[in-house]
Design a protein around this motif. Structure first.
Motif, PDB file in Angstrom:
ATOM      1  N   VAL A   2       5.677 -20.656   5.390  1.00  0.00           N
ATOM      2  CA  VAL A   2       5.641 -21.460   6.613  1.00  0.00           C
ATOM      3  C   VAL A   2       5.536 -20.551   7.831  1.00  0.00           C
ATOM      4  N   GLY A   3       6.171 -19.391   7.763  1.00  0.00           N
ATOM      5  CA  GLY A   3       6.067 -18.434   8.854  1.00  0.00           C
ATOM      6  C   GLY A   3       4.629 -17.986   9.068  1.00  0.00           C
ATOM      7  N   ILE A   4       3.922 -17.708   7.986  1.00  0.00           N
ATOM      8  CA  ILE A   4       2.511 -17.319   8.096  1.00  0.00           C
ATOM      9  C   ILE A   4       1.694 -18.493   8.638  1.00  0.00           C
ATOM     10  N   ASP A   5       1.986 -19.676   8.161  1.00  0.00           N
ATOM     11  CA  ASP A   5       1.271 -20.865   8.604  1.00  0.00           C
ATOM     12  C   ASP A   5       1.444 -21.078  10.111  1.00  0.00           C
ATOM     13  N   VAL A   6       2.671 -21.089  10.554  1.00  0.00           N
ATOM     14  CA  VAL A   6       2.965 -21.292  11.972  1.00  0.00           C
ATOM     15  C   VAL A   6       2.407 -20.143  12.809  1.00  0.00           C
ATOM     16  N   ALA A   7       2.602 -18.931  12.334  1.00  0.00           N
ATOM     17  CA  ALA A   7       2.154 -17.761  13.095  1.00  0.00           C
ATOM     18  C   ALA A   7       0.633 -17.728  13.239  1.00  0.00           C
ATOM     19  N   THR A   8      -0.087 -18.013  12.167  1.00  0.00           N
ATOM     20  CA  THR A   8      -1.545 -17.985  12.246  1.00  0.00           C
ATOM     21  C   THR A   8      -2.050 -19.084  13.163  1.00  0.00           C
ATOM     22  N   ASN A   9      -1.472 -20.249  13.055  1.00  0.00           N
ATOM     23  CA  ASN A   9      -1.847 -21.348  13.935  1.00  0.00           C
ATOM     24  C   ASN A   9      -1.597 -20.977  15.397  1.00  0.00           C
ATOM     25  N   PHE A  10      -0.495 -20.330  15.660  1.00  0.00           N
ATOM     26  CA  PHE A  10      -0.103 -19.962  17.020  1.00  0.00           C
ATOM     27  C   PHE A  10      -0.918 -18.780  17.549  1.00  0.00           C
ATOM     28  N   ILE A  11      -1.100 -17.783  16.719  1.00  0.00           N
ATOM     29  CA  ILE A  11      -1.728 -16.533  17.155  1.00  0.00           C
ATOM     30  C   ILE A  11      -3.248 -16.627  17.238  1.00  0.00           C
ATOM     31  N   SER A  12      -3.866 -17.388  16.350  1.00  0.00           N
ATOM     32  CA  SER A  12      -5.323 -17.348  16.234  1.00  0.00           C
ATOM     33  C   SER A  12      -6.041 -17.637  17.546  1.00  0.00           C
ATOM     34  N   ALA A  78     -15.528 -11.209  17.172  1.00  0.00           N
ATOM     35  CA  ALA A  78     -15.167 -12.626  17.177  1.00  0.00           C
ATOM     36  C   ALA A  78     -15.425 -13.295  15.829  1.00  0.00           C
ATOM     37  N   MET A  79     -16.593 -13.066  15.250  1.00  0.00           N
ATOM     38  CA  MET A  79     -16.915 -13.713  13.975  1.00  0.00           C
ATOM     39  C   MET A  79     -16.030 -13.178  12.854  1.00  0.00           C
ATOM     40  N   VAL A  80     -15.828 -11.878  12.822  1.00  0.00           N
ATOM     41  CA  VAL A  80     -14.962 -11.288  11.790  1.00  0.00           C
ATOM     42  C   VAL A  80     -13.538 -11.809  11.947  1.00  0.00           C
ATOM     43  N   ASP A  81     -13.065 -11.903  13.181  1.00  0.00           N
ATOM     44  CA  ASP A  81     -11.710 -12.408  13.399  1.00  0.00           C
ATOM     45  C   ASP A  81     -11.577 -13.860  12.957  1.00  0.00           C
ATOM     46  N   LEU A  82     -12.581 -14.684  13.211  1.00  0.00           N
ATOM     47  CA  LEU A  82     -12.535 -16.071  12.739  1.00  0.00           C
ATOM     48  C   LEU A  82     -12.556 -16.134  11.213  1.00  0.00           C
ATOM     49  N   ILE A  83     -13.343 -15.267  10.590  1.00  0.00           N
ATOM     50  CA  ILE A  83     -13.374 -15.206   9.122  1.00  0.00           C
ATOM     51  C   ILE A  83     -11.993 -14.793   8.591  1.00  0.00           C
ATOM     52  N   CYS A  84     -11.352 -13.848   9.251  1.00  0.00           N
ATOM     53  CA  CYS A  84     -10.012 -13.414   8.827  1.00  0.00           C
ATOM     54  C   CYS A  84      -8.992 -14.535   8.980  1.00  0.00           C
ATOM     55  N   VAL A  85      -9.072 -15.264  10.086  1.00  0.00           N
ATOM     56  CA  VAL A  85      -8.166 -16.407  10.286  1.00  0.00           C
ATOM     57  C   VAL A  85      -8.375 -17.417   9.163  1.00  0.00           C
ATOM     58  N   GLY A  86      -9.634 -17.710   8.844  1.00  0.00           N
ATOM     59  CA  GLY A  86      -9.922 -18.612   7.733  1.00  0.00           C
ATOM     60  C   GLY A  86      -9.455 -18.048   6.405  1.00  0.00           C
ATOM     61  N   GLY A  87      -9.632 -16.742   6.221  1.00  0.00           N
ATOM     62  CA  GLY A  87      -9.178 -16.097   4.989  1.00  0.00           C
ATOM     63  C   GLY A  87      -7.671 -16.204   4.809  1.00  0.00           C
ATOM     64  N   ILE A  88      -6.935 -16.032   5.886  1.00  0.00           N
ATOM     65  CA  ILE A  88      -5.477 -16.160   5.804  1.00  0.00           C
ATOM     66  C   ILE A  88      -5.127 -17.578   5.344  1.00  0.00           C
ATOM     67  N   GLY A  89      -5.785 -18.572   5.924  1.00  0.00           N
ATOM     68  CA  GLY A  89      -5.535 -19.951   5.511  1.00  0.00           C
ATOM     69  C   GLY A  89      -5.883 -20.186   4.058  1.00  0.00           C
ATOM     70  N   PHE A  90      -7.045 -19.694   3.648  1.00  0.00           N
ATOM     71  CA  PHE A  90      -7.495 -19.883   2.269  1.00  0.00           C
ATOM     72  C   PHE A  90      -6.543 -19.216   1.274  1.00  0.00           C
TER      73      PHE A  90
END
Length: 162
Positions: A2-12, A78-90
């Protein structure tokens, strides 16, 4: 988890604003990418776990999530960072259910207790949010890494029995 979930949502979105000067409406795409990839990851995880043991899947996914977090932390595109954000979610999409499933398999007679404890952990994971808020300007992605390293300890350090 949940920490990763909340943090990624907040930080991205904050990362996109700080690094690339996006306005808040453009930066809102980052949490959307995260949750779309999280949904796809949960759906595909069902199929992957029919072929791979849950512990192996957990280990592979947490290491891949750490790789995505590290790239997000140190590579500014920007594109790599968005891919990483998606990767964290996946990669983090199935970890909570894996932990829950393993706990119930280990002690099926305490399924109600485990369920209550896991939901309490969800609420406790929200405690990471103030840390994220305080650390975002200085080292927000580091909080993600701390959560991921804890899950890595769970994947490799906690012994499971069959």
């Amino acid at each position: 988890v949940v920490g990763i979930d909340v943090a990624t949502n907040f930080i991205s979105s904050k990362v996109m604003i700080a690094r690339f000067g996006w306005d808040t409406s453009d930066a809102g795409v980052a949490p959307q990418v995260y949750f779309i990839c999280r949904t796809v990851g949960a759906f595909l995880g069902v199929f992957f776990m029919t072929k791979i043991s849950e512990m192996k899947y957990f280990r592979i996914n947490i290491l891949a999530a750490i790789a995505a977090i590290l790239v997000l932390a140190f590579y500014e595109d920007a594109m790599v960072d968005l891919i990483c954000v998606g990767g964290i979610g996946f990669f983090c999409s199935c970890i909570f259910s894996i932990i829950y499933s393993m706990a119930v398999q280990r002690m099926p007679e305490k399924a109600n207790l485990i369920s209550g404890l896991m939901i309490t952990a969800v609420a406790g994971g929200g405690a990471v949010t103030p840390l994220i808020g305080a650390a975002t300007d200085a080292a927000g992605v580091c909080v993600l890494l701390i959560c991921a390293f804890y899950l890595t300890f769970c994947a490799y350090g906690v012994k499971s029995t069959r």
